[in-house]
Design an enzyme around this catalytic site. Structure first.
Site, mmCIF file in Angstrom:
data_model
loop_
_atom_site.group_PDB
_atom_site.id
_atom_site.type_symbol
_atom_site.label_atom_id
_atom_site.label_comp_id
_atom_site.label_asym_id
_atom_site.label_seq_id
_atom_site.Cartn_x
_atom_site.Cartn_y
_atom_site.Cartn_z
ATOM 1 N N GLU A 7 -9.460 6.586 -4.287
ATOM 2 C CA GLU A 7 -9.853 6.582 -2.878
ATOM 3 C C GLU A 7 -9.305 7.800 -2.156
ATOM 4 O OE1 GLU A 7 -9.997 1.741 -2.911
ATOM 5 O OE2 GLU A 7 -8.277 2.745 -2.020
ATOM 6 N N SER A 56 -6.213 3.334 -5.502
ATOM 7 C CA SER A 56 -5.719 4.147 -4.386
ATOM 8 C C SER A 56 -5.817 5.632 -4.706
ATOM 9 C CB SER A 56 -4.271 3.779 -4.054
ATOM 10 O OG SER A 56 -4.206 2.495 -3.488
ATOM 11 N N VAL A 96 -9.906 5.177 3.650
ATOM 12 C CA VAL A 96 -10.181 6.611 3.593
ATOM 13 C C VAL A 96 -11.648 6.923 3.322
ATOM 14 C CG1 VAL A 96 -7.829 7.252 2.992
ATOM 15 C CG2 VAL A 96 -9.474 6.842 1.173
ATOM 16 N N PHE A 127 1.182 3.482 6.944
ATOM 17 C CA PHE A 127 -0.085 3.684 7.631
ATOM 18 C C PHE A 127 -1.204 3.393 6.645
ATOM 19 C CE2 PHE A 127 -3.641 6.534 8.687
ATOM 20 C CZ PHE A 127 -3.853 6.207 10.019
ATOM 21 N N HIS A 173 0.822 -1.208 0.000
ATOM 22 C CA HIS A 173 0.000 0.000 0.000
ATOM 23 C C HIS A 173 0.858 1.261 0.000
ATOM 24 C CE1 HIS A 173 -3.013 -2.964 0.940
ATOM 25 N NE2 HIS A 173 -3.921 -2.056 0.643
ATOM 26 N N PRO A 174 0.334 2.318 -0.658
ATOM 27 C CA PRO A 174 1.083 3.581 -0.731
ATOM 28 C C PRO A 174 0.911 4.421 0.532
ATOM 29 C CG PRO A 174 -0.998 3.821 -1.864
ATOM 30 C CD PRO A 174 -0.909 2.369 -1.420
#
Length: 169
Positions: A88, A85, A124, A120, A72-73
């Site tokens: 989102e 992503s 969102v 993290f 994940h970014p």
């Protein structure tokens, strides 16, 4: 994830490779989850498909879970990330941060990665920019095991949103 909409009946009829191609990006850069879920066809509805995919994630080894988390970014990043992503993060304005907000997100991202050694992760679509920042601050107080579990829970929620929003079940 393809831009096409599928019905549950269409997904149930697909070959494993077609199914994996269609929904392989539901979990960030981890098409193996979709490939494994295909074995549990037929799915009664999107919730059933999500439950099966979530169960696969929960049964993964610690190393596999960590790999999924690390796929994940960072939030508010200007680096290239998966199309889902980008969409989102734009829903809460993370693609339009002021210089001050961008610096705050980058500092929190770095503090979080320094402490936990992974990005993290938060669903969102369940938050605002302010509630994300508050969650950052709160979760930085957690220990590593709690944060790994929270990251996986957030990833499963992100996948639920992606399934619900992407497919016309």
């Amino acid at each position: 994830m393809s831009n096409s909409s599928y019905t549950i009946a269409m997904l149930n009829q697909m070959s494993q490779s077609e199914f994996t191609e269609a929904i392989g990006s539901i979990f960030e850069h981890t098409p193996e989850i979709a490939s494994e879920a295909w074995r549990s066809r037929p799915f009664s509805d999107v919730q059933n498909l999500h439950q099966i995919m979530a169960a696969i994630v929960l049964k993964m080894s610690d190393a596999e879970k960590l790999k999924l988390i690390c796929a994940h970014p960072d939030l508010g990043s200007k680096f290239k990330m998966a199309e889902a992503s980008v969409k989102e993060q734009s829903t809460v304005g993370l693609d339009q941060l002021s210089a001050t907000e961008y610096d705050r997100f980058q500092n929190l991202n770095q503090a979080y990665k320094d402490k936990f050694s992974f990005p993290f992760i938060i669903a969102v679509r369940n938050h605002t920019k302010d509630s994300i920042l508050a969650a950052f601050e709160q979760r930085l107080q957690n220990n590593l095991e709690v944060e790994k579990q929270q990251a996986i829970a957030e990833i499963i929620e992100i996948a639920r949103w992606r399934l619900v929003l992407a497919f016309s079940f």
